[in-house]
Design an enzyme around this catalytic site. Structure first.
Site, PDB file in Angstrom:
ATOM      1  CB  SER A  98      28.058  46.918  56.059  1.00  0.00           C
ATOM      2  OG  SER A  98      28.155  46.815  54.642  1.00  0.00           O
ATOM      3  CE1 TYR A 122      27.883  43.066  54.636  1.00  0.00           C
ATOM      4  CE2 TYR A 122      28.478  41.609  56.445  1.00  0.00           C
ATOM      5  CZ  TYR A 122      28.634  42.803  55.762  1.00  0.00           C
ATOM      6  OH  TYR A 122      29.532  43.743  56.205  1.00  0.00           O
ATOM      7  CE  LYS A 126      28.226  43.736  59.533  1.00  0.00           C
ATOM      8  NZ  LYS A 126      29.053  43.724  60.763  1.00  0.00           N
ATOM      9  CG  ASN A 172      35.417  41.323  48.930  1.00  0.00           C
ATOM     10  OD1 ASN A 172      35.617  41.026  50.087  1.00  0.00           O
ATOM     11  ND2 ASN A 172      34.203  41.427  48.427  1.00  0.00           N
TER      12      ASN A 172
HETATM   13  C1  WQD Z   1      33.926  45.642  43.966  1.00  0.00           C
HETATM   14  C2  WQD Z   1      33.770  45.841  42.460  1.00  0.00           C
HETATM   15  C3  WQD Z   1      32.552  44.070  41.375  1.00  0.00           C
HETATM   16  C4  WQD Z   1      35.601  40.991  42.159  1.00  0.00           C
HETATM   17  C5  WQD Z   1      31.947  44.380  49.289  1.00  0.00           C
HETATM   18  C6  WQD Z   1      31.648  43.209  50.192  1.00  0.00           C
HETATM   19  C7  WQD Z   1      30.675  43.498  51.287  1.00  0.00           C
HETATM   20  C8  WQD Z   1      30.739  44.900  51.830  1.00  0.00           C
HETATM   21  C9  WQD Z   1      30.912  45.942  50.741  1.00  0.00           C
HETATM   22  C10 WQD Z   1      31.540  45.238  54.089  1.00  0.00           C
HETATM   23  C11 WQD Z   1      32.369  45.476  41.946  1.00  0.00           C
HETATM   24  C12 WQD Z   1      34.006  44.116  40.879  1.00  0.00           C
HETATM   25  C13 WQD Z   1      34.913  42.193  42.114  1.00  0.00           C
HETATM   26  C14 WQD Z   1      36.079  40.415  40.951  1.00  0.00           C
HETATM   27  C15 WQD Z   1      35.162  42.273  39.724  1.00  0.00           C
HETATM   28  N1  WQD Z   1      31.813  45.018  52.773  1.00  0.00           N
HETATM   29  N2  WQD Z   1      34.709  42.815  40.916  1.00  0.00           N
HETATM   30  N3  WQD Z   1      35.843  41.082  39.764  1.00  0.00           N
HETATM   31  O1  WQD Z   1      30.693  44.056  45.828  1.00  0.00           O
HETATM   32  O2  WQD Z   1      31.193  46.388  46.639  1.00  0.00           O
HETATM   33  O3  WQD Z   1      30.978  44.487  48.262  1.00  0.00           O
HETATM   34  O4  WQD Z   1      32.052  45.581  49.981  1.00  0.00           O
HETATM   35  O5  WQD Z   1      30.497  45.392  54.592  1.00  0.00           O
HETATM   36  O6  WQD Z   1      31.033  42.590  52.316  1.00  0.00           O
HETATM   37  O7  WQD Z   1      31.075  42.209  49.401  1.00  0.00           O
HETATM   38  O8  WQD Z   1      32.987  44.684  46.716  1.00  0.00           O
HETATM   39  O9  WQD Z   1      35.235  43.942  46.068  1.00  0.00           O
HETATM   40  O10 WQD Z   1      33.291  42.316  45.789  1.00  0.00           O
HETATM   41  O11 WQD Z   1      33.492  44.318  44.261  1.00  0.00           O
HETATM   42  O12 WQD Z   1      34.956  42.847  38.630  1.00  0.00           O
HETATM   43  O13 WQD Z   1      36.717  39.312  40.905  1.00  0.00           O
HETATM   44  O14 WQD Z   1      34.681  44.973  41.778  1.00  0.00           O
HETATM   45  O15 WQD Z   1      31.660  43.819  40.294  1.00  0.00           O
HETATM   46  O16 WQD Z   1      32.035  46.378  40.897  1.00  0.00           O
HETATM   47  P1  WQD Z   1      31.388  44.937  46.780  1.00  0.00           P
HETATM   48  P2  WQD Z   1      33.799  43.727  45.742  1.00  0.00           P
END
Ligand code: WQD
Length: 310
Positions: A98, A122, A126, A172
């Site tokens: 990841s 997490y 990894k 997510n």
């Molecule tokens: C994306 C963007 C939030 C939800 C994820 C996984 C992690 C890893 C990497 C595999 C951010 C914004 C989100 C919401 C929002 N995957 N958001 N409102 O944080 O990059 O991490 O991908 O290894 O397991 O956690 O992804 O989809 O949570 O957030 O505004 O209700 O959307 O602030 O900018 P993230 P995400």
């Protein structure tokens, strides 16, 4: 092909759908990757040539609340797997790593050589598994190992038959947006619009899950050529903001996504996206699907399966 799953975060129905899509029979065996005796029976019964190791927990917030569950599943599970692979002399492995191993990286785009500083359990699990596999590769050149660092996997298969089916309220962005579009959730909370980005909202490298799958096929092909150890980003190589994703989703699907701006989410990074050069060079792979494809396929899955696989 043999699939092992303990179904702690998935449903057996997926296999039926995979068989319908591919027209291929898949051997599904329920069991836990931490159970070496169970793994041994699988390797005895099937002529395994290579393993793609997806079995792990992946919710960042959950890993903070329950780190031991993550170390047990993700690290001990991987250790058990490679010990049994060694016993049966199966030394071709693709590992689902990841981008969270980079932590708060200042480099944009992020190359595989960027400093590694995971900051949640997490991400630590990894990185630990990557280190185990790096040491294993250094100790025995017969191993061919691809460490694939996923950025943000999203979307669904174009058939609408398989897709993301998170337990409970999605953490997510994309599954949350899809459920707002379907009326299962009232509105999207956007975690902050005061980041130093194009429109103030968080920027991420969203990669279509089918492009991600094809990256694994490309990695298997390279293992066949005795690649030794290969660490590669799987990302599009560019980022989209939350608002860009919301606007694209609305345009592509015609569904309204009501939202409100709220406080930043603890631990969030303003922007990260991959330097995708190495994947192109070493795997002859790059993403083919764009944000519109991602939104279209995510909505197709959600609208055809409002209750997921249940
Ligand atoms: C994306 C963007 C939030 C939800 C994820 C996984 C992690 C890893 C990497 C595999 C951010 C914004 C989100 C919401 C929002 N995957 N958001 N409102 O944080 O990059 O991490 O991908 O290894 O397991 O956690 O992804 O989809 O949570 O957030 O505004 O209700 O959307 O602030 O900018 P993230 P995400």
């Amino acid at each position: 092909m043999v699939i092992i799953d303990n179904f702690c975060n998935s449903k057996p129905e997926v296999i039926n759908r995979i068989q319908k899509i591919t027209g291929k029979t898949v051997a599904l065996i329920q069991g836990d990757v931490r159970d070496k005796v169970f793994l041994g029976t699988v390797f005895k019964q099937h002529a395994i040539k290579a393993v793609i190791h997806f079995a792990g927990l992946k919710a960042v917030a959950e890993s903070v609340a329950n780190p031991l569950r993550y170390y047990d599943n993700n690290v001990m599970g991987s250790l058990a797997l490679v010990e049994v692979m060694t016993e049966f002399n199966v030394k071709n492995l693709v590992f689902s790593s990841s981008a969270t191993v980079y932590g708060f990286s200042d480099t944009k785009p992020i190359p595989e050589t960027a400093p590694l500083s995971p900051f949640n359990p997490y991400g630590h699990t990894k990185r630990m598994v990557e280190q185990i596999l790096e040491d294993l590769s250094a100790s025995d050149s017969a191993w061919n190992i691809a460490l694939l660092r996923y950025f943000n996997p999203v979307g669904a298969h174009e058939s609408g038959m398989i897709g993301e089916d998170p337990n409970g309220i999605p953490n997510n962005l994309m599954p949350y947006v899809s459920q707002v579009a379907a009326g299962k959730l009232k509105e999207l909370s956007i975690f902050g619009n005061d980041y130093p980005t194009v429109d103030g909202t968080g920027v991420r490298d969203y990669i279509h899950v089918v492009d991600l799958a094809l990256g694994h096929v490309a990695a298997l092909n390279v293992l066949d050529k005795n690649c030794g150890l290969l660490t590669v980003n799987l990302g599009a190589g560019h980022g989209y903001s939350v608002l860009e994703l919301v606007h694209t989703f609305q345009e592509v699907t015609g569904r309204a996504i009501p939202y409100r701006i709220v406080e930043r989410r603890a631990g969030d990074i303003a922007m990260y996206f991959a330097d995708a050069t190495l994947a192109k060079q070493k795997l002859a792979w790059q993403t083919q699907r764009d944000l519109a494809d991602i939104c279209r396929d995510a909505w197709h899955w959600q609208s055809q399966n409002p209750q997921g696989y249940s």
